[in-house]
Design a protein around this motif. Structure first.
Motif, PDB file in Angstrom:
ATOM      1  N   ALA A  62     -25.325   5.457  29.079  1.00 11.74           N
ATOM      2  CA  ALA A  62     -23.890   5.447  29.353  1.00 11.74           C
ATOM      3  C   ALA A  62     -23.310   6.836  29.100  1.00 11.74           C
ATOM      4  N   PHE A  63     -22.328   7.202  29.888  1.00 15.69           N
ATOM      5  CA  PHE A  63     -21.670   8.498  29.697  1.00 15.69           C
ATOM      6  C   PHE A  63     -20.899   8.527  28.380  1.00 15.69           C
ATOM      7  N   GLU A  64     -20.205   7.428  28.100  1.00 13.88           N
ATOM      8  CA  GLU A  64     -19.415   7.329  26.867  1.00 13.88           C
ATOM      9  C   GLU A  64     -18.991   5.876  26.706  1.00 13.88           C
ATOM     10  N   TYR A  65     -18.550   5.506  25.526  1.00 13.52           N
ATOM     11  CA  TYR A  65     -17.978   4.162  25.346  1.00 13.52           C
ATOM     12  C   TYR A  65     -16.519   4.299  24.938  1.00 13.52           C
ATOM     13  N   LEU A  66     -15.745   3.283  25.286  1.00 13.84           N
ATOM     14  CA  LEU A  66     -14.297   3.302  25.073  1.00 13.84           C
ATOM     15  C   LEU A  66     -13.906   2.071  24.265  1.00 13.84           C
ATOM     16  N   PRO A  67     -13.588   2.230  22.971  1.00 12.42           N
ATOM     17  CA  PRO A  67     -13.246   1.064  22.136  1.00 12.42           C
ATOM     18  C   PRO A  67     -11.902   0.460  22.544  1.00 12.42           C
ATOM     19  N   LYS A  68     -11.821  -0.852  22.486  1.00  6.85           N
ATOM     20  CA  LYS A  68     -10.568  -1.565  22.727  1.00  6.85           C
ATOM     21  C   LYS A  68      -9.953  -1.971  21.391  1.00  6.85           C
ATOM     22  N   PRO A  69      -8.639  -1.967  21.285  1.00  5.49           N
ATOM     23  CA  PRO A  69      -7.664  -1.437  22.254  1.00  5.49           C
ATOM     24  C   PRO A  69      -7.716   0.084  22.273  1.00  5.49           C
ATOM     25  N   PHE A  70      -7.557   0.672  23.451  1.00  3.45           N
ATOM     26  CA  PHE A  70      -7.709   2.117  23.578  1.00  3.45           C
ATOM     27  C   PHE A  70      -6.367   2.785  23.812  1.00  3.45           C
ATOM     28  N   ASP A  71      -6.326   4.054  23.439  1.00  7.01           N
ATOM     29  CA  ASP A  71      -5.167   4.895  23.719  1.00  7.01           C
ATOM     30  C   ASP A  71      -5.240   5.320  25.183  1.00  7.01           C
ATOM     31  N   LEU A  72      -4.218   4.979  25.959  1.00 10.38           N
ATOM     32  CA  LEU A  72      -4.280   5.165  27.404  1.00 10.38           C
ATOM     33  C   LEU A  72      -4.481   6.637  27.813  1.00 10.38           C
ATOM     34  N   PRO A  73      -3.734   7.592  27.245  1.00 13.77           N
ATOM     35  CA  PRO A  73      -3.973   8.997  27.630  1.00 13.77           C
ATOM     36  C   PRO A  73      -5.403   9.445  27.335  1.00 13.77           C
ATOM     37  N   LYS A  74      -5.958   8.985  26.192  1.00 18.14           N
ATOM     38  CA  LYS A  74      -7.337   9.372  25.876  1.00 18.14           C
ATOM     39  C   LYS A  74      -8.314   8.733  26.852  1.00 18.14           C
ATOM     40  N   ALA A  75      -8.025   7.507  27.265  1.00 20.77           N
ATOM     41  CA  ALA A  75      -8.888   6.845  28.237  1.00 20.77           C
ATOM     42  C   ALA A  75      -8.880   7.591  29.575  1.00 20.77           C
ATOM     43  N   VAL A  76      -7.691   8.015  30.001  1.00 24.03           N
ATOM     44  CA  VAL A  76      -7.581   8.760  31.258  1.00 24.03           C
ATOM     45  C   VAL A  76      -8.317  10.091  31.153  1.00 24.03           C
ATOM     46  N   GLU A  77      -8.158  10.752  29.998  1.00 23.33           N
ATOM     47  CA  GLU A  77      -8.834  12.038  29.806  1.00 23.33           C
ATOM     48  C   GLU A  77     -10.354  11.867  29.832  1.00 23.33           C
ATOM     49  N   LEU A  78     -10.830  10.783  29.210  1.00 20.37           N
ATOM     50  CA  LEU A  78     -12.274  10.510  29.221  1.00 20.37           C
ATOM     51  C   LEU A  78     -12.772  10.263  30.642  1.00 20.37           C
ATOM     52  N   ILE A  79     -12.014   9.502  31.413  1.00 22.25           N
ATOM     53  CA  ILE A  79     -12.407   9.234  32.798  1.00 22.25           C
ATOM     54  C   ILE A  79     -12.392  10.518  33.617  1.00 22.25           C
ATOM     55  N   ARG A  80     -11.406  11.383  33.368  1.00 22.80           N
ATOM     56  CA  ARG A  80     -11.349  12.656  34.104  1.00 22.80           C
ATOM     57  C   ARG A  80     -12.566  13.526  33.763  1.00 22.80           C
ATOM     58  N   ARG A  81     -12.968  13.521  32.502  1.00 20.79           N
ATOM     59  CA  ARG A  81     -14.171  14.256  32.118  1.00 20.79           C
ATOM     60  C   ARG A  81     -15.389  13.718  32.855  1.00 20.79           C
ATOM     61  N   ALA A  82     -15.471  12.387  32.963  1.00 23.20           N
ATOM     62  CA  ALA A  82     -16.585  11.778  33.684  1.00 23.20           C
ATOM     63  C   ALA A  82     -16.558  12.158  35.165  1.00 23.20           C
ATOM     64  N   VAL A  83     -15.350  12.239  35.740  1.00 20.47           N
ATOM     65  CA  VAL A  83     -15.215  12.652  37.144  1.00 20.47           C
ATOM     66  C   VAL A  83     -15.736  14.077  37.322  1.00 20.47           C
ATOM     67  N   GLU A  84     -15.334  14.975  36.413  1.00 21.85           N
ATOM     68  CA  GLU A  84     -15.796  16.360  36.501  1.00 21.85           C
ATOM     69  C   GLU A  84     -17.304  16.444  36.386  1.00 21.85           C
ATOM     70  N   GLU A  85     -17.866  15.643  35.473  1.00 25.63           N
ATOM     71  CA  GLU A  85     -19.325  15.630  35.312  1.00 25.63           C
ATOM     72  C   GLU A  85     -20.004  15.112  36.571  1.00 25.63           C
ATOM     73  N   SER A  86     -19.434  14.068  37.169  1.00 26.44           N
ATOM     74  CA  SER A  86     -20.004  13.503  38.389  1.00 26.44           C
ATOM     75  C   SER A  86     -19.977  14.512  39.533  1.00 26.44           C
ATOM     76  N   GLN A  87     -18.878  15.243  39.639  1.00 30.30           N
ATOM     77  CA  GLN A  87     -18.775  16.235  40.705  1.00 30.30           C
ATOM     78  C   GLN A  87     -19.758  17.375  40.490  1.00 30.30           C
ATOM     79  N   ARG A  88     -19.952  17.777  39.224  1.00 30.30           N
ATOM     80  CA  ARG A  88     -20.943  18.808  38.932  1.00 30.30           C
ATOM     81  C   ARG A  88     -22.352  18.333  39.289  1.00 30.30           C
ATOM     82  N   GLU A  89     -22.643  17.068  38.974  1.00 30.66           N
ATOM     83  CA  GLU A  89     -23.963  16.513  39.296  1.00 30.66           C
ATOM     84  C   GLU A  89     -24.190  16.492  40.802  1.00 30.66           C
TER      85      GLU A  89
END
Length: 545
Positions: free
Chosen positions: A104-131
């Motif tokens: 897994a790229f990362e895990y996201l504990p619930k309940p999560f902080d929404l801005p941090k969740a979005v930032e984590l997803i954006r990091r995953a997007v950047e990683e996916s685009q680099r791959e």
């Protein structure tokens, strides 16, 4: 951009993530059961033009329709490079860690902080685009990798020599890839259809080296029960690569010189001359001119070998190639070990770029193999690097005499054997052009002479006078601006501003270990500004810590 796929049986979670990602202009597609995801992936794999695969997959770990861990395993089989974020409740932390270790790229504990969740997803997007970019570049795996100017000069030299069978001498530090250059010279040569035979003259005992090179007749010595073909005969019609030629015994140098001059040789114990139609490429990490002066290497053999000289730069001289090589070696190590390739955080890459690599590319390859085995998670972080990297001081490249200018690419004009003569060093003790051709081959290398002589004298003064160090960068900037303006370059303001901003942002990100928010605060600019600048300048910014 491809959508982010969200898998959760809870409609409120899906709704919140959809709205938050929409505000970030990130498209989404939602599912309620893992089975739906696998069916959609099957459609994508089948080539359905109406279906688009995911950029990132965000999945709950427990759903009525199946387990997120099971989904993770199947997705990794179908799309190994797809970043998967597992959402879990705090009570499922052990399962989340297990998922993280299983790819897994990362895990996201619930309940999560929404801005941090979005930032984590954006990091995953950047990683996916680099791959995706990495996969495109590696579709046809190149024989050599390198975007640095010094390596591009080597590539150009190989291209210029592609129609020639001239003898080439490759110099460079141990582990810098001299055999790869030799193989590339053979592959792109008129004898490419012939064999490529390599021999390390330093690895074979002196008593056996003569037989290895020239072969022997039956009964030539004790144990010679049959006739044996040597490396010269094995390389007939192709290329013979003599690695570490500087360590060849002196008496064998005489025999090698005779082969290069006469085009024939005798097997050990033989009386019939054997013709040698072989192109010779030699390599060494030693300074052969110094070896000649010390009497350890024949001067006439040096001239025979030194028709064209290629200098391979050390890895520390092309640190911008470290990220590309690291990802390549991680992929290679994963294939060798039969495991999923690991990704590496930008903060770890930044630290590798600051390492001197005394073992050059071979050392980086070994480090990547070590990380593939020893790093606990699928994403290699800064603290996962081996102690030899983390504990080493940051490498500071030597100050160049000219600011922002590289020697012009070398061009071959003719290739006669030249007399041995002292050659002025170019940023190195050895008399060689960086990544180019040796002057003894009558190479015209029009190095830019537009920079005033005051630049070199200023560099020495700056090192000797700490009082002036505070103003040194301003003087260097003024000198560079004068040079560009005098040369008639257009848009000097934009060119220098981009270089200034790029260096400033990179330095701030390294100082803050990749934390953009902190870097922006310390620079006195906004987060949106630094994000926009990173995109505009094409910087490979470190991950958020």
């Amino acid at each position: 951009m491809k959508p982010i796929w969200i898998v959760d049986d809870d409609p409120s979670i899906r709704f919140v993530l959809e709205k938050a990602l929409a505000r970030e202009n990130l498209p989404t597609r939602s599912f309620t059961h893992p089975r739906e995801v696998l069916d959609a992936l099957a459609d994508v794999t089948a080539g359905d033009p109406a279906r688009q695969g995911p950029q990132v997959l965000v999945s709950d770990i427990r759903m009525p329709g199946g387990s997120g861990l099971q989904l993770l395993e199947k997705v990794r089989e179908l799309q190994p490079g797809l970043p998967v974020i597992i959402m879990t409740a705090y009570s499922d932390l052990d399962s989340a860690v297990s998922a993280f270790q299983r790819g897994a790229f990362e895990y996201l504990p619930k309940p999560f902080d929404l801005p941090k969740a979005v930032e984590l997803i954006r990091r995953a997007v950047e990683e996916s685009q680099r791959e995706e970019v990495t996969e495109e570049r590696q579709t046809a795996t190149p024989e050599m990798l390198g975007q640095a100017p010094a390596m591009q000069d080597v590539f150009r030299a190989i291209g210029r020599l592609s129609q020639s069978q001239v003898t080439v001498l490759i110099t460079g530090e141990s582990g810098s890839g001299k055999e790869l250059v030799a193989r590339a010279l053979h592959k792109h040569s008129p004898v490419a259809d012939g064999p490529f035979v390599a021999i390390n003259t330093a690895a074979i005992p002196k008593d056996l080296l003569e037989s290895e090179l020239f072969g022997h007749e039956r009964g030539a010595f004790t144990g010679a029960q049959t006739q044996r073909r040597g490396r010269f005969e094995q390389a007939e019609g192709g290329t013979l690569f003599l690695d570490e030629i500087g360590d060849m015994p002196f008496d064998l140098q005489t025999r090698l010189l005779r082969v290069l001059s006469d085009g024939q040789f005798y097997r050990v114990g033989g009386h019939a001359a054997v013709k040698a139609h072989v192109r010779v490429i030699a390599a060494t990490h030693q300074n052969l001119e110094q070896r000649v002066k010390e009497g350890g290497f024949r001067e006439d053999l040096f001239h025979r070998l030194n028709v064209i000289r290629l200098r391979l730069p050390a890895l520390r001289e092309r640190h911008e190639d470290v990220p590309m090589l690291t990802r390549h070696f991680l992929q290679q190590s994963a294939r060798q070990l039969g495991v999923e390739p690991k990704r590496i955080a930008d903060s770890a890459l930044a630290r590798l770029e600051q390492f001197a690599f005394p073992g050059n590319v071979r050392q980086l390859e070994n480090i990547c193999h070590w990380l593939t085995v020893m790093a606990p998670a699928q994403v290699i972080s800064l603290q996962d690097l081996p102690p030899e990297v983390l504990e080493a001081p940051v490498y500071q490249p030597p100050v160049r005499a000219t600011a922002g200018a590289e020697p012009a690419a070398a061009t071959v004009t003719s290739m006669p054997v030249a007399p041995l003569a002292p050659v002025a060093p170019v940023a190195q003790p050895a008399p060689e052009l960086v990544g180019g051709l040796h002057p003894a081959a009558q190479v015209s290398a029009p190095v830019s002479a537009s920079a005033p002589a005051a630049v070199a004298s200023w560099s020495a003064d700056a090192a000797a006078a700490p009082v002036a160090a505070a103003h040194s960068w301003e003087q260097a900037l003024e000198t560079e601006a004068q040079k560009l303006l005098a040369g008639g370059q257009p848009e000097v303001w934009d060119a220098l501003t981009r270089r200034f901003e790029s260096r400033l942002i990179r330095t701030a990100l390294v100082a803050t270990h990749g934390r953009r928010m902190e870097a922006a605060q310390r620079l006195g600019i906004g987060r949106n500004t630094i994000t926009r600048k990173i995109q505009e300048l094409g910087l490979d910014a470190p991950d958020e810590a």
